[in-house]
Design a protein around this motif. Structure first.
Motif, mmCIF file in Angstrom:
data_model
loop_
_atom_site.group_PDB
_atom_site.id
_atom_site.type_symbol
_atom_site.label_atom_id
_atom_site.label_comp_id
_atom_site.label_asym_id
_atom_site.label_seq_id
_atom_site.Cartn_x
_atom_site.Cartn_y
_atom_site.Cartn_z
ATOM 1 N N TYR A 1 -6.690 32.997 1.773
ATOM 2 C CA TYR A 1 -6.824 32.376 2.328
ATOM 3 C C TYR A 1 -5.097 31.366 2.351
ATOM 4 C CZ TYR A 1 -11.939 31.775 0.943
ATOM 5 O OH TYR A 1 -13.195 31.647 0.995
ATOM 6 N N ILE B 1 -3.493 24.571 -1.768
ATOM 7 C CA ILE B 1 -3.230 25.184 -0.832
ATOM 8 C C ILE B 1 -1.509 25.967 -1.312
ATOM 9 C CG2 ILE B 1 -3.143 27.320 0.501
ATOM 10 C CD1 ILE B 1 -6.314 25.786 1.406
ATOM 11 N N LEU C 1 -11.529 28.492 -3.597
ATOM 12 C CA LEU C 1 -11.452 27.095 -2.870
ATOM 13 C C LEU C 1 -12.611 26.131 -3.865
ATOM 14 C CD1 LEU C 1 -10.035 26.992 -0.624
ATOM 15 C CD2 LEU C 1 -11.235 27.968 1.144
#
Ligand SMILES: [Mg+2]
Length: 374
Positions: free
Chosen positions: A45, A302, A357
């Motif tokens: 990600y 992130i 996540l």
């Protein structure tokens, strides 16, 4: 080990209160989640900043993605360079910083995937950690001197050793705000950022007035188009001067350190085009004996995780870097907590970037972004 699929999803996550800069207020982080999947089912990600226009960033990501299919995700550096070249070679798309912003999300997702596919933290692939934990400053916001002073006092009480705030609201108001914050935070370290708001003469005058409040540096007081302008301010200022908007690339770092135009380089993955290039830029600053302070933009957890992995491998990393995800109204990850202890973040377990996540938070953020596009 081959890349099988790439997905891109626009996300919007509001801030708990607006972020003020000399460019105007920001109400949310708008990013495009990048998911890169390999043939073993591992998913990496990353995120690209969805500006200046969400549709254009997503379009370029989607246009670049097919060239990565079938490639080994562990070749991060080459894949990022190829993606950048592909974007810049599109007719009329030679906007360097824009291409770097787009590619940054691919770079992050590739580090995450390469680490997961190899069974090691991304830090190991970046050369291994030189530091255990990483220091960050507290970024205070508010509309009035009183509100900012209260935020500063709260941050110091919570253990923040370094306070950072924006200027550029007007000279006298700036001085009033800094005076109130200095009084509220006592002897804590203070950093200022006027985001290119002044010319050289105004910057010199403001530095003289601000010296009374003992800031350790001011970021990019003059437009980032001229090393000479920053150097002129630096030569006259009674405290250190940091270059931020002036610098996007390793070549920019070389130009600024060669010109003795900055005491500190402020730079993050969304300017360089990802971590592979950030590490090269940091090495050039290190050769000049200058610290690299990790830069943040309206990004999510992130990026905080990705920047942290990079920071641990940078020899000349600053002791008070920027992170902005904690200012968001919700987190896109369930772990790690990213909680600072006395302004420092300790490493966490896990392969790749090592975060999990939060699928429901991501779904909410995707719904918000979709509604904004209607
Ligand atoms: Mg800045």
């Amino acid at each position: 080990m081959k890349i099988k699929a790439i997905r891109t999803t626009p996300l919007t996550v509001p801030y708990t209160q607006p972020i003020h800069t000399s460019y105007g207020p920001r109400d949310a982080a708008r990013v495009i989640l990048v998911e890169i999947e390999d043939d073993a089912g591992n998913i990496g990600y990353g995120e690209s900043i969805a500006g200046p226009a969400l549709q254009s960033v997503k379009h370029l990501l989607d246009k670049t993605a097919p060239s990565l299919i079938g490639c080994d995700p562990r070749g991060v550096d080459a894949l990022v360079q190829n993606a950048m070249r592909d974007i810049l070679s599109l007719p009329g798309a030679n906007l360097d910083l824009f291409a770097r912003r787009v590619v940054a999300g691919l770079d992050m997702a590739l580090w995450d995937l390469a680490g997961k596919a190899s069974g090691v933290p991304a830090t190991v692939l970046m050369g291994g950690p030189l530091h255990d934990d990483v220091g960050y400053y507290a970024f205070i916001n508010g509309d009035t001197p009183e509100e900012l002073a209260a935020e500063g006092a709260k941050a110091v009480a919570a253990g923040a050793p370094v306070i950072y705030m924006k200027l550029g609201r007007g000279d006298d108001l700036d001085i009033a705000v800094v005076a109130a914050v200095r009084k509220a935070i006592g002897g804590a370290r203070l950093r200022l950022d006027s985001n290119e708001a002044w010319d050289v003469m105004q910057a010199r005058a403001m530095c003289n007035r601000l010296a009374h409040f003992n800031p350790e540096f001011i970021e990019q007081p003059v437009p980032g188009t001229s090393p000479s302008a920053l150097k002129q301010v630096r030569q006259a200022a009674p405290f250190a001067i940091a270059a931020d908007q002036a610098i996007h690339t390793p070549a920019d770092v070389f130009a600024y350190v060669s010109a003795d135009a900055a005491d500190v380089i402020v730079l993050g993955p969304h300017e360089t085009g990802g971590i592979a290039l950030l590490l090269k830029a940091a090495t050039i600053a290190d050769a000049a004996g200058i610290r690299l302070c990790i830069h943040a933009v309206p990004e999510t957890q992130i990026t905080t995780c990705a920047s942290f992995h990079a920071a641990r491998t940078i020899a000349n990393i600053d002791d008070a870097n920027q992170e902005m995800a904690y200012l968001l109204s919700e987190s896109l990850i369930t772990a790690p907590s990213l909680k600072l202890i006395n302004g420092r973040l300790a490493p966490w377990e896990g392969d790749g970037l090592g975060f999990s996540l939060d699928e429901t938070a991501v779904a909410r953020a995707a719904k918000r972004a979709k509604e904004e596009l209607l």
